[in-house]
Design a protein around this motif. Structure first.
Motif, PDB file in Angstrom:
ATOM      1  N   ASN B 138       0.816  -1.225   0.000  1.00  0.00           N
ATOM      2  CA  ASN B 138       0.000   0.000   0.000  1.00  0.00           C
ATOM      3  C   ASN B 138       0.850   1.275   0.000  1.00  0.00           C
ATOM      4  N   THR B 139       2.133   1.147  -0.348  1.00  0.00           N
ATOM      5  CA  THR B 139       2.974   2.351  -0.398  1.00  0.00           C
ATOM      6  C   THR B 139       2.520   3.218  -1.554  1.00  0.00           C
ATOM      7  N   ARG B 140       2.046   4.414  -1.199  1.00  0.00           N
ATOM      8  CA  ARG B 140       1.509   5.304  -2.235  1.00  0.00           C
ATOM      9  C   ARG B 140       2.527   6.371  -2.626  1.00  0.00           C
ATOM     10  N   MET B 141       3.417   6.668  -1.682  1.00  0.00           N
ATOM     11  CA  MET B 141       4.274   7.812  -1.929  1.00  0.00           C
ATOM     12  C   MET B 141       5.591   7.696  -1.173  1.00  0.00           C
ATOM     13  N   ILE B 142       6.653   8.179  -1.815  1.00  0.00           N
ATOM     14  CA  ILE B 142       7.913   8.418  -1.107  1.00  0.00           C
ATOM     15  C   ILE B 142       8.176   9.907  -1.231  1.00  0.00           C
ATOM     16  N   LEU B 143       8.427  10.520  -0.099  1.00  0.00           N
ATOM     17  CA  LEU B 143       8.802  11.941  -0.122  1.00  0.00           C
ATOM     18  C   LEU B 143      10.053  12.084   0.714  1.00  0.00           C
ATOM     19  N   CYS B 144      11.096  12.645   0.143  1.00  0.00           N
ATOM     20  CA  CYS B 144      12.315  12.828   0.926  1.00  0.00           C
ATOM     21  C   CYS B 144      13.035  14.108   0.531  1.00  0.00           C
ATOM     22  N   THR B 145      13.883  14.525   1.416  1.00  0.00           N
ATOM     23  CA  THR B 145      14.710  15.686   1.135  1.00  0.00           C
ATOM     24  C   THR B 145      15.754  15.311   0.073  1.00  0.00           C
ATOM     25  N   HIS B 146      16.117  16.282  -0.747  1.00  0.00           N
ATOM     26  CA  HIS B 146      17.195  16.032  -1.713  1.00  0.00           C
ATOM     27  C   HIS B 146      18.545  16.141  -1.011  1.00  0.00           C
ATOM     28  N   ALA B 147      18.612  17.084  -0.065  1.00  0.00           N
ATOM     29  CA  ALA B 147      19.853  17.265   0.696  1.00  0.00           C
ATOM     30  C   ALA B 147      19.508  17.710   2.107  1.00  0.00           C
ATOM     31  N   SER B 148      20.158  17.115   3.082  1.00  0.00           N
ATOM     32  CA  SER B 148      19.898  17.467   4.479  1.00  0.00           C
ATOM     33  C   SER B 148      20.227  18.934   4.723  1.00  0.00           C
ATOM     34  N   ASN B 149      19.286  19.637   5.367  1.00  0.00           N
ATOM     35  CA  ASN B 149      19.533  21.052   5.641  1.00  0.00           C
ATOM     36  C   ASN B 149      20.523  21.254   6.787  1.00  0.00           C
ATOM     37  N   ILE B 173       9.980  15.315  -4.046  1.00  0.00           N
ATOM     38  CA  ILE B 173      11.281  15.731  -3.504  1.00  0.00           C
ATOM     39  C   ILE B 173      11.146  17.069  -2.787  1.00  0.00           C
ATOM     40  N   ASP B 174      11.677  17.120  -1.576  1.00  0.00           N
ATOM     41  CA  ASP B 174      11.816  18.393  -0.868  1.00  0.00           C
ATOM     42  C   ASP B 174      13.167  18.974  -1.315  1.00  0.00           C
ATOM     43  N   ALA B 175      13.091  19.946  -2.210  1.00  0.00           N
ATOM     44  CA  ALA B 175      14.322  20.502  -2.784  1.00  0.00           C
ATOM     45  C   ALA B 175      14.701  21.832  -2.115  1.00  0.00           C
ATOM     46  N   ALA B 176      14.340  21.962  -0.838  1.00  0.00           N
ATOM     47  CA  ALA B 176      14.606  23.225  -0.140  1.00  0.00           C
ATOM     48  C   ALA B 176      16.088  23.606  -0.188  1.00  0.00           C
ATOM     49  N   GLN B 177      16.951  22.616  -0.028  1.00  0.00           N
ATOM     50  CA  GLN B 177      18.396  22.927   0.016  1.00  0.00           C
ATOM     51  C   GLN B 177      19.098  22.655  -1.306  1.00  0.00           C
ATOM     52  N   SER B 178      18.372  22.163  -2.287  1.00  0.00           N
ATOM     53  CA  SER B 178      19.074  21.767  -3.520  1.00  0.00           C
ATOM     54  C   SER B 178      18.662  22.570  -4.753  1.00  0.00           C
ATOM     55  N   ALA B 179      17.476  23.166  -4.738  1.00  0.00           N
ATOM     56  CA  ALA B 179      17.030  23.917  -5.922  1.00  0.00           C
ATOM     57  C   ALA B 179      17.986  25.083  -6.173  1.00  0.00           C
ATOM     58  N   GLY B 180      18.599  25.087  -7.328  1.00  0.00           N
ATOM     59  CA  GLY B 180      19.572  26.123  -7.667  1.00  0.00           C
ATOM     60  C   GLY B 180      20.980  25.786  -7.228  1.00  0.00           C
ATOM     61  N   VAL B 181      21.110  24.708  -6.447  1.00  0.00           N
ATOM     62  CA  VAL B 181      22.424  24.315  -5.922  1.00  0.00           C
ATOM     63  C   VAL B 181      22.910  23.041  -6.616  1.00  0.00           C
TER      64      VAL B 181
END
Lengths: 74, 387
Positions: B138-149, B173-181
Motif C-alpha cells: 500500500n505504499t503510495r508515496m515516497i517523499l524525501c529531502t534532496h539534501a539534508s539542511n 522531492i523536498d528541494a529546499a536545500q538543492s534547488a539552484g544548488v
C-alpha cells in the motif's frame, strides 16, 4: 469583426495567446461575460473572425481546451 | 557584516532580483486572473512568464505544472495531504526537516502509516536498498529531502525516482536545500513532484515557493477558495494551476523568483556550486586543524554534499558559539535547524550544531574570517568585531 475563444484560466489563456502568436495569429486577452448558464469567471482570446477556425484547431492540437466560441465586441 | 546563514535564506540577493521585486510592486498592481482590465491582464502576463520560466527550469511538461505557493513547506504539505489517504503508506528518510516530519505525523494520526528509510552517508546503494526495503503493497508515496539542511548529505533522488517509477509509487522531492544548488530537473530525475522555496538557492524573496509537477496530476487541494475561474461552481476547478492556487498570489515574489532563476541559469548551477564547495573545503581544512572543533560529516570519496558545514565547539553550547560569532559580525545559525530527527540520526540531538552556509556572493575573506573567529572561540578568546 472578432470572435472570442473561451478558454478558462488566465494561465491557459496566456499560453494559448503565446501559441497563436507563434502561428502569427494576433489575439487579445478578454474576460468572458457570465450568463446564467455559465460556470462563472473565465478568460478567453479575441481573434479576427476569419482566423477563428484555424486558431481553435491549433489550440486543440496543442492540448488547450476551448470550451466555446462566442461573438465579441470589436 | 558577514552573512553565512544562506541555508536559511540567501542574502544578499542579486541586483536583478531586487529590481524585479520592486518593478512588480510598482507596475503589476492589479490582481492577476481576476479582472479583464489591462492592468490585471498585464499582471497575469507577468505571472505567466514567471510560471513558464520556473516550469522550464525544472523541465516540467508545461507552464501550468508550476503551482506557486507561499513557501516550500506549503508545497510539501500540499503534496502530502493532497495525495495520502487513510490506509496509505508513505516513506520518508531519517534526515527530514519538520516540513516533512510534522505533516506526516499528523497524517499518521489519520490512519496513514509512515516508515523511515535510513540514509547511509557516502553509500547511495545502501540508502536506496533501505528505501526499497520499506516498500509495502500500500505504499503510495515516497517523499524525501534532496539534501539534508543540517549536514548537507545528498540523497540519491535519481535512483529513488527510478525505483518509484518501477513500482508505480508517487515520488516527491523536498528541494529546499538543492534547488539552484544541484542540477535537479525532471529529465535527470523522473520524480513526480518537486517542492521548492524561492528564497534559498534560487535567490528569490521570502514568502514564495512552488510545487512543480512533472505532468498534470489530479489530487485534492489543501486550500480552497477563489481562483478567478469557474466562480459559479462550489468546488475547485479540475485544471492546473487553478486547482491548487486559491487566493491572491504573491506577484512580486513570483517575479523575483523568476529573476533569481535567470541569475542562477546565467551564472550556472555548476559554477555557483564549485565556488561554494571550494569555500567549504577551505573552511573545513582550516577548522580541521583547530583543537576542540568538531566537523559533523564523515567525508569519503563517495560522499555527496551540498555546500554547507555543521560544526560544534567542545564544551560550548552551539547557541553560544553563534552568539559570539554574531558579536564579531558573522551571521550563522545554531540549534536543531527545524530538523531534530536528522540530529537524532547523526548523533547531535543533545547539542545541535552550528551551521555555516555560503552563497554565490561569499568570498574567501569571509571564510578566512570565520575560521579565525572560530579558532579564537575554541581557544577561549573573545572575537574581533567586524562590521
Amino acid at each position: 469583426m472578432k470572435r472570442l475563444l473561451v478558454i478558462g484560466s488566465i494561465t491557459h489563456t496566456m499560453r494559448a495567446k503565446e501559441v497563436l502568436a507563434s502561428y502569427s495569429i494576433a489575439s487579445v486577452v478578454r474576460r468572458v461575460s457570465n450568463d446564467m448558464n455559465s460556470e462563472g469567471c473565465r478568460h478567453g482570446l479575441a481573434v479576427k473572425a476569419n482566423q477563428v477556425s484555424r486558431a481553435a484547431e491549433i489550440l486543440r492540437l496543442t492540448g488547450i481546451r476551448v470550451t466555446a466560441i462566442e461573438e465579441t465586441a470589436p | 557584516m558577514i552573512y553565512l546563514d544562506n541555508a536559511a535564506t540567501t542574502y544578499p540577493k542579486p541586483k536583478r532580483v531586487y529590481e524585479s521585486f520592486c518593478r512588480a510592486a510598482h507596475l503589476y498592481g492589479a490582481n492577476p486572473g481576476r479582472a479583464g482590465h489591462k492592468l490585471s491582464v498585464r499582471t497575469g502576463e507577468a505571472v505567466y512568464n514567471a510560471r513558464k520560466n520556473t516550469a522550464a527550469f525544472f523541465g516540467a511538461a508545461s507552464p501550468e505544472c508550476c503551482v506557486f505557493t507561499y513557501n516550500c513547506t506549503a508545497a510539501i504539505n500540499m503534496a502530502l495531504k493532497g495525495i495520502l489517504r487513510k490506509g496509505d503508506h508513505v516513506i520518508i528518510s531519517d534526515l527530514e526537516h519538520n516540513a516533512v516530519v510534522r505533516p506526516v505525523n499528523t497524517l499518521a494520526k489519520l490512519g496513514v502509516s509512515v516508515s523511515r528509510a535510513h540514509v547511509v552517508e557516502g553509500d547511495d546503494s545502501a540508502t536506496l536498498d533501505n528505501f526499497a526495503a520499506q516498500i509495502r503493497r500500500n505504499t503510495r508515496m515516497i517523499l524525501c529531502t534532496h539534501a539534508s539542511n543540517v549536514f548537507g548529505i545528498v540523497l540519491p533522488v535519481e535512483k529513488i525516482a527510478a525505483l518509484c517509477k518501477k513500482r508505480s509509487i508517487i515520488f516527491a522531492i523536498d528541494a529546499a536545500q538543492s534547488a539552484g544548488v544541484l542540477e535537479l530537473n525532471f529529465e535527470n530525475t523522473p520524480a513526480d513532484i518537486i517542492c521548492i522555496p524561492a528564497h534559498k538557492g534560487l535567490y528569490g524573496m521570502m514568502g514564495c515557493g512552488a510545487m512543480i509537477l512533472r505532468e498534470p496530476m489530479q489530487f485534492s487541494p489543501l486550500i480552497e477558495g477563489g481562483t478567478g475561474s469557474l466562480s459559479a461552481l462550489p468546488h475547485m476547478p479540475d485544471f492546473l494551476p487553478d486547482r491548487f492556487e486559491s487566493g491572491t498570489a504573491n506577484v512580486a515574489g513570483i517575479c523575483a523568483l523568476s529573476a533569481g532563476i535567470d541569475f542562477v541559469r546565467e551564472r550556472g548551477i555548476s559554477s555557483i556550486a564549485r565556488h561554494e564547495h571550494n569555500l567549504m573545503r577551505r573552511l573545513e581544512m582550516q577548522l580541521a586543524a583547530v583543537k576542540g572543533v568538531k566537523i559533523h560529516r564523515r567525508a569519503s570519496a563517495t560522499s555527496r554534499y551540498v555546500p554547507l558545514l555543521s560544526i560544534s565547539v567542545e564544551g560550548m553550547p552551539c547557541e553560544e558559539v553563534a552568539e559570539r560569532l554574531d558579536e564579531a559580525g558573522i551571521c550563522v545559525r545554531a540549534g536543531f535547524h527545524c530538523a531534530y530527527e536528522a540530529h537524532s540520526t547523526q548523533g547531535t540531538a543533545a547539542s545541535g550544531t552550528v551551521r555555516i552556509a555560503p552563497s554565490a556572493f561569499t568570498t574567501v575573506e569571509d571564510i578566512d574570517t570565520i575560521a579565525r573567529e572560530i579558532e579564537k572561540i575554541a581557544a577561549g578568546h573573545f572575537p574581533t568585531r567586524y562590521i
